[in-house]
Design an enzyme around this catalytic site. Structure first.
Site, short mmCIF file in Angstrom:
data_model
loop_
_atom_site.label_atom_id
_atom_site.label_comp_id
_atom_site.label_asym_id
_atom_site.label_seq_id
_atom_site.Cartn_x
_atom_site.Cartn_y
_atom_site.Cartn_z
N GLY A 42 0.85 -1.19 0.00
CA GLY A 42 0.00 0.00 0.00
C GLY A 42 0.88 1.24 0.00
CB ALA A 44 3.18 2.43 4.64
NE ARG A 330 -12.68 10.54 8.91
CZ ARG A 330 -11.81 10.02 8.05
NH1 ARG A 330 -11.03 9.02 8.42
NH2 ARG A 330 -11.72 10.49 6.83
NE ARG A 435 -6.91 7.52 9.60
CZ ARG A 435 -7.70 7.96 8.62
NH1 ARG A 435 -7.53 9.18 8.14
NH2 ARG A 435 -8.65 7.21 8.13
CG LEU A 441 -4.62 8.97 1.90
CD1 LEU A 441 -5.18 9.63 0.65
CD2 LEU A 441 -4.52 7.47 1.68
#
Lengths: 637, 257
Positions: A42, A44, A330, A435, A441
Site C-alpha cells: 500500500g 507505506a 469522526r 485519526r 494517506l
C-alpha cells in the site's frame, strides 16, 4: 518489555532535523550488502520499497493481492493533508501538529506528530513530481478543501479517489525500481510467520497463494506495512482481504501491540441493508464540506425527506458544534449519529441512518458543481442503493473504517524487536485515539518516503550481523509451524464455514467493543470470544487442499488470528477506564455526553505483551509526555 | 430471486475446465453480484463442494481485482460498472446467468474465474513511470499545469487495471490500459522528458506478452468500468509514431543516476 521511545532531545521543532544529522549512514557501495523485506504494498509499503530500492538496498516486497497496485490504500477517497498553506488561511506545521494531537484526543506522541506535520509538505512535492494528477484551479495551481477537525483548507485531493492516485504514484515508483532490478516483487504471496535469529528479526515465511508453496526469505530487516485490523468486525469499509495476520504473528513472536482498542468508526457510510452484506461502503468525509447532516425532530416521522419542513429538522452537528458544524471530527460525528438513532430519530429501514443532504449546496452551485467535486461518490451511492442523491438526501450510518492501534514502534518506527519496523496503519504512532480525515494517506507516505529511508540505515550501521540464510534452523522451524497449521485447518472437516465464524465474531465485536463500550459488555465478549475460538478449531470446514489456490484456506488463517486478536482488543478496552477519541466507555462521559479522559491514570500508550496461548497478556505502559501542548478537554463547540 | 448460474470451473492452469450449472435461490435484489456469489459459495461448502474461486478485494469498484465476464460482457450489463458494483436488481428472477473468466492468451486462468494479470504489471514496469528519486523535488506549485491538461490526465489516470478492455477485445489488445498511462504522463509537464522511451518500452513489452493490437472497434471503451475514452489510444498512437520517427532512444537501462 523495553519501551524506550528514543525521542530525540531538544526543542520540538528541531528534533527531526537534529536526529537526521545524528543518525549514521550506510555508504552507497555498502547498501547492496543489505537485504530488506517489505510486507505490504500500500502507500507505506510501496513508498518504502521504492525509496529503499532507489537508495541501493536489495529489496523484496510481498503482497497477497495479484498486483501491488490493488492494496487497500487504493480505496481512500477524500484527500491528503499537508501544511503547505497555499490558501493563506493561517495554516502552518505547528497548526497541523496541534490539530492532529487534539484530534487524537491527546493520546499520540508529540515528537512523531510534529515530524509528520513537517514532512507532509515534502509528500505533495514528491507526488506531483511523479505525475499524480491532483485537482488544480484555473491558474494551474493546486486546489485544497477542508476536512474534519480543521478550520483551514489543507487537504489536497484528486476528485474522490485520492488514494488511488497516490498509490498509483507509489506503484509507478516501485515499478521503476523493479525495472532497475533493485526491488523484487512477490504478488499473491502471504506472510505467515516472522522469523527471529538471536533476538533480531531476520526474515519471514510465506505461502505462495497460487501454488501453495511455503518458503523462507532471509534479510537484515523486516518492514511490516500491512495495514489495520478493522476486519475483525467482519463488516467494515476495509477490503475483504485486509487482515491482522502479519502483525499478529509478529506480536506472538514478541512485538508489543499498542492500543488495540483504538478503532475509528467513520460517520458517513452507506447503512447496512441485509444479512447477505459482505462489506460497508464509505462515503468520503469531504462530502461534509457541502452536505448537511440531519434527522427529523420528531420520533417516528416516516415522511420522505423533502416533505419534512425545515423547522422540523434537527441539524444536530451544526446545533451541538457551531464552530466546526458538519466538519466535527469522526468520532464525535459518529457517536452523535448513534445517539440520534438510539433516540428513535433514525431514518430508513430499521431506523439506522441519518440524512446527509446536499439540497442547499445544489441550490448554491448547481448539480453540475456538485458532480464535478463528488461525481464518482454520488455514482457509487446510486449504484449501491438505487437512490438518486441529487434528488433525495443520502442516508448514512457509521461503520468501522480505520484502526489507530497497531504494533508499538519507537521514534525510528522500529518495534521492540530489533530489525522489525512497522509503517503506516500497521503501527500505532501518530493518530492517538482518533485519526483526522485525510491523515492516513499522509502518514503512510511520510513513513515510507521520508522516515524509514533515514532510520533504517541508522539501524544497519549500528549493528553487527551474523550471516543468516533461509537454511537456518529457525526458518525450518517456522516453516514447519506454518505447514502444520495449514494441515490442521484442512483436517478438521467440521460443519461450519469460515465466513460464518467471522460474521459471528464481527457481531460480538460490534455489539460489545464498537462505538460504545462498557465493562459488562466487554466482560461478556471476553467469555464469548474464546468459546467461539474453541468452536472454530473443532468445527470449521475448509475444503480443497493446501497445494493450490484455496481462498477458504487463506480466510481460515486470517479468521483464526482475528479470533485471538479480538480478545486482546476487548481486554485493552476493558483496562482503559476512560473515554478518549474512538474509545468511548459509557461509564466515563461528561454531563453532555462527551468523552471524558482520565489524564492522571491513562495518559499512556498501553502496550500488550503476548504470554502464550491460554495465558493472560500483560500490559506495559509508555507514558505520554506533553511539553508543547496543554492537555485540555477537546472542544469543537 | 432465483437464478440459474452457469459458471466456469477449472481446477488449475493445466485443467481443461468446463461450465457447471449451479442454482442460486433466495437472492436479494439489493445484494451485489459478488455477494450473490458469496451466498452460492456458502451453500456449496455446506454441501461439501469447493466454492467458486474469484478475485475480489475492495468491493468498491476501485482496486480492479474483480474480473468476471457476465453473460458475455466483461463486468456485466451495466455501463461504467465493475462486477463488484453490479447489483442483482439488474437481473430478473428465473434468469440464466453465464459467468466466465477474462479470456486472453496473456491472462492464463489460474483457477475457476481467477486469471493471471501479471502481464499488466510488466507493461507498467517497462516504462509506466516518471523517473524521480525520493528526496527534495521542487515545490509542488512551481510548475503550474493548465487545469484542462490536469483534468484530462486525471481522466486517463482513473484506470483500475482490471483488464476488461483486453477481455472485451477480439484481439485481446491492452491498448486502452496502456494508453491511459501513456496519455496521463504525456499530458503533464513532469512526464515529458521520458515520453519517447516510455511509449516504446511499453509497446515493446505488450508484444512480448502476447497481446494483440488495436483495430479500432472500441469494444474496450464500451466495457471499461471507468469509462476511459479511446481518444487516449489515439494519443498513444501519436506518441508512438513521434517516438518511432525520432528513435534514438537507447534500449537499455532506464533512469540512470
Amino acid at each position: 518489555m523495553n519501551l524506550d521511545s528514543k525521542i530525540p532531545s531538544g526543542p520540538l521543532e528541531g528534533k527531526w532535523e537534529k536526529h537526521k544529522f545524528d543518525m549514521k549512514l550506510v555508504n552507497p557501495a555498502n547498501r547492496r550488502k543489505y537485504d530488506v523485506i517489505v510486507v505490504g504494498s500500500g502507500l507505506a509499503g510501496s513508498s518504502a520499497a521504492a525509496t529503499l530500492g532507489g537508495l541501493g538496498y536489495n529489496v523484496k516486497c510481498f503482497c497477497f493481492q495479484d498486483s501491488p497496485r490493488r492494496a487497500h490504500s487504493i480505496a481512500a477517497q477524500g484527500g491528503i493533508n499537508a501544511a503547505k498553506n497555499y490558501q493563506g488561511d493561517g495554516d502552518s506545521v505547528r497548526r497541523l501538529f496541534y490539530d492532529t494531537i487534539k484530534g487524537g484526543d491527546f493520546r499520540a506522541r508529540e515528537a512523531n506528530v510534529h515530524r509528520l506535520a513537517e514532512v507532509s509538505r515534502n509528500i505533495i512535492d514528491q507526488c506531483v513530481a511523479q505525475g499524480v494528477p491532483f485537482a488544480r484551479d484555473y491558474g494551474g495551481l493546486l486546489d485544497n478543501r477542508s476536512f474534519g477537525g480543521a478550520q483551514v483548507s489543507r487537504t489536497f485531493y484528486a476528485r474522490g479517489q485520492t488514494g488511488q492516485q497516490l498509490l498509483l504514484g507509489a506503484y509507478s515508483a516501485l515499478n521503476r525500481e523493479i525495472n532497475r532490478g533493485s526491488v523484487k516483487m512477490y504478488p499473491r504471496t502471504e506472510m505467515l510467520e516472522l522469523v527471529m535469529v538471536d533476538g533480531k528479526a531476520r526474515g519471514i515465511v510465506v505461502r505462495n497463494l497460487v501454488t501453495g508453496e511455503i518458503s523462507s526469505h532471509a534479510a537484515h530487516a523486516v518492514i511490516l506495512a500491512t495495514g489495520g485490523y478493522g476486519n475483525v468486525f467482519f463488516l467494515s469499509t476495509n477490503a475483504k482481504g485486509c487482515n491482522v495476520t502479519a502483525t499478529w504473528r509478529a506480536h506472538k513472536k514478541g512485538a508489543g501491540f499498542a492500543n488495540p482498542c483504538y478503532t475509528q468508526i467513520h460517520p458517513t457510510c452507506i447503512p447496512v441493508s441485509g444479512d447477505y452484506q459482505s462489506k460497508l461502503t464509505l462515503m468520503s468525509e469531504s462530502l461534509r464540506n457541502d452536505g448537511r447532516v440531519w434527522v427529523p425532530k420528531n420520533k417516528g416521522d416516516t415522511r420522505p425527506a423533502h416533505q419534512i419542513p425545515e423547522e422540523e429538522r434537527d441539524y444536530y452537528l451544526e446545533r451541538k458544534y457551531p464552530s466546526f458544524g458538519n466538519l466535527a471530527p469522526r468520532d464525535i460525528a459518529s457517536r452523535s449519529a448513534k445517539e440520534a438513532c438510539d433516540a428513535g430519530l433514525g431514518v430508513g429501514p430499521g431506523g439506522l441512518g441519518v440524512y446527509l443532504d446536499f439540497a442547499d449546496s445544489i441550490k448554491r452551485v448547481g448539480e453540475d458543481g456538485i458532480k464535478k467535486k463528488y461525481g464518482n461518490l454520488f455514482h457509487m451511492y446510486q449504484k449501491i442503493t438505487a437512490e438518486n442523491p441529487y434528488k433525495t438526501p443520502m442516508r448514512i450510518y457509521p461503520a468501522v473504517h480505520y484502526t489507530m492501534g497497531g504494533l508499538w514502534v519507537d521514534y525510528n518506527l522500529m518495534s521492540n524487536i530489533p530489525g522489525l519496523f512497522v509503517l503506516g496503519e500497521a503501527n500505532f504512532s501518530d493518530h492517538g485515539a482518533n485519526r483526522l480525515g485525510a491523515s492516513a494517506l499522509m502518514q503512510g507516505l511520510a513513513d515510507g518516503y521520508f522516515v524509514i529511508p533515514y532510520t533504517l540505515p541508522n539501524y544497519f550501521a549500528g549493528e553487527k550481523f551474523d550471516k543468516v540464510t533461509a537454511e537456518n534452523a529457525a526458518f525450518k522451524e517456522a516453516e514447519n509451524e506454518v505447514r502444520s497449521r495449514t494441515k490442521a485447518f484442512l483436517s478438521i472437516k467440521g460443519s461450519r464455514t469460515v465466513d460464518s465464524f467471522h460474521r459471528e465474531l464481527g457481531k460480538i465485536m460490534w455489539d460489545k467493543c464498537g462505538m460504545e463500550r462498557d465493562k459488562a459488555g466487554l466482560e461478556e465478549a471476553l467469555v464469548k470470544i474464546p468459546k467461539l475460538r474453541d468452536e472454530f478449531w473443532q468445527s470449521v470446514k475448509v475444503l480443497g487442499d493446501g497445494e493450490s489456490l484455496n481462498q477458504s484456506l487463506e480466510k481460515a488463517g486470517r479468521v483464526a488470528d482475528f479470533l485471538e486478536f479480538g480478545e486482546l482488543m476487548c481486554r485493552d478496552a476493558l483496562h482503559r477506564e476512560e473515554s478518549c477519541g474512538g474509545h468511548f466507555r459509557t461509564e466515563h462521559q461528561t454531563e453532555d455526553g462527551e468523552a471524558k479522559r482520565n489524564d492522571e491514570q491513562f495518559c499512556y500508550v498501553g502496550v500488550w505483551e503476548h504470554k502464550g496461548m491460554g495465558q493472560k497478556s500483560a500490559v506495559h505502559k509508555e507514558p505520554l509526555v506533553f511539553e508543547n501542548v496543554k492537555l485540555a478537554t477537546r472542544s469543537y463547540k | 430471486m432465483d437464478l440459474t448460474l452457469h459458471v466456469w470451473r477449472q481446477k488449475n492452469s493445466k485443467d481443461a475446465g468446463k461450465m457447471e450449472t449451479i442454482e442460486a435461490k433466495g437472492i436479494s435484489e439489493n445484494a451485489s453480484f459478488l455477494e450473490m456469489l458469496d451466498t452460492v459459495n456458502e451453500n456449496l461448502q455446506k454441501n461439501g463442494k469447493e466454492p467458486i474461486a474469484f478475485d475480489h478485494d475492495c468491493r468498491e469498484g476501485i482496486c480492479g481485482s474483480c474480473s468476471l465476464v457476465i453473460n458475455g460482457e466483461p463486468h456485466g450489463p451495466e455501463y461504467g460498472t465493475t462486477s463488484c458494483q453490479l447489483h442483482m436488481r439488474s437481473f430478473k428472477s428465473g434468469q440464466n446467468i453465464f459467468i466466465e473468466p477474462w479470456r486472453a492468451k496473456a491472462f492464463p486462468v489460474l483457477k475457476d474465474l481467477v486469471v493471471d494479470r501479471s502481464a499488466f504489471d510488466r507493461i507498467q514496469q517497462a516504462g509506466g513511470f516518471i523517473s524521480v528519486n525520493t528526496g527534495s523535488p521542487q515545490d509542488a506549485n512551481s510548475i503550474p499545469v493548465p487545469k484542462q491538461d490536469a483534468d484530462k490526465a486525471f481522466d486517463a489516470a482513473v484506470c483500475i487495471g482490471c483488464g476488461a478492455c483486453v477481455a472485451a477485445c477480439k484481439n485481446a489488445s491492452p491498448m486502452l490500459f496502456m494508453s491511459a498511462k501513456v496519455s496521463q504522463l504525456s499530458l503533464l509537464p513532469q512526464g515529458k522528458p521520458e515520453r519517447e522511451r516510455r511509449v516504446l518500452a511499453m509497446v515493446d513489452q505488450m508484444k512480448k506478452e502476447g497481446f494483440g493490437n488495436c483495430t479500432n472497434q472500441y469494444e474496450c471503451e464500451a466495457a471499461c468500468p471507468k469509462e476511459i475514452s479511446v481518444e487516449h489510444i489515439a494519443r498513444m498512437n501519436r506518441e508512438y509514431f513521434r517516438a518511432a520517427l525520432r528513435e534514438e532512444t537507447p534500449k537499455e537501462g532506464h533512469g540512470g543516476e
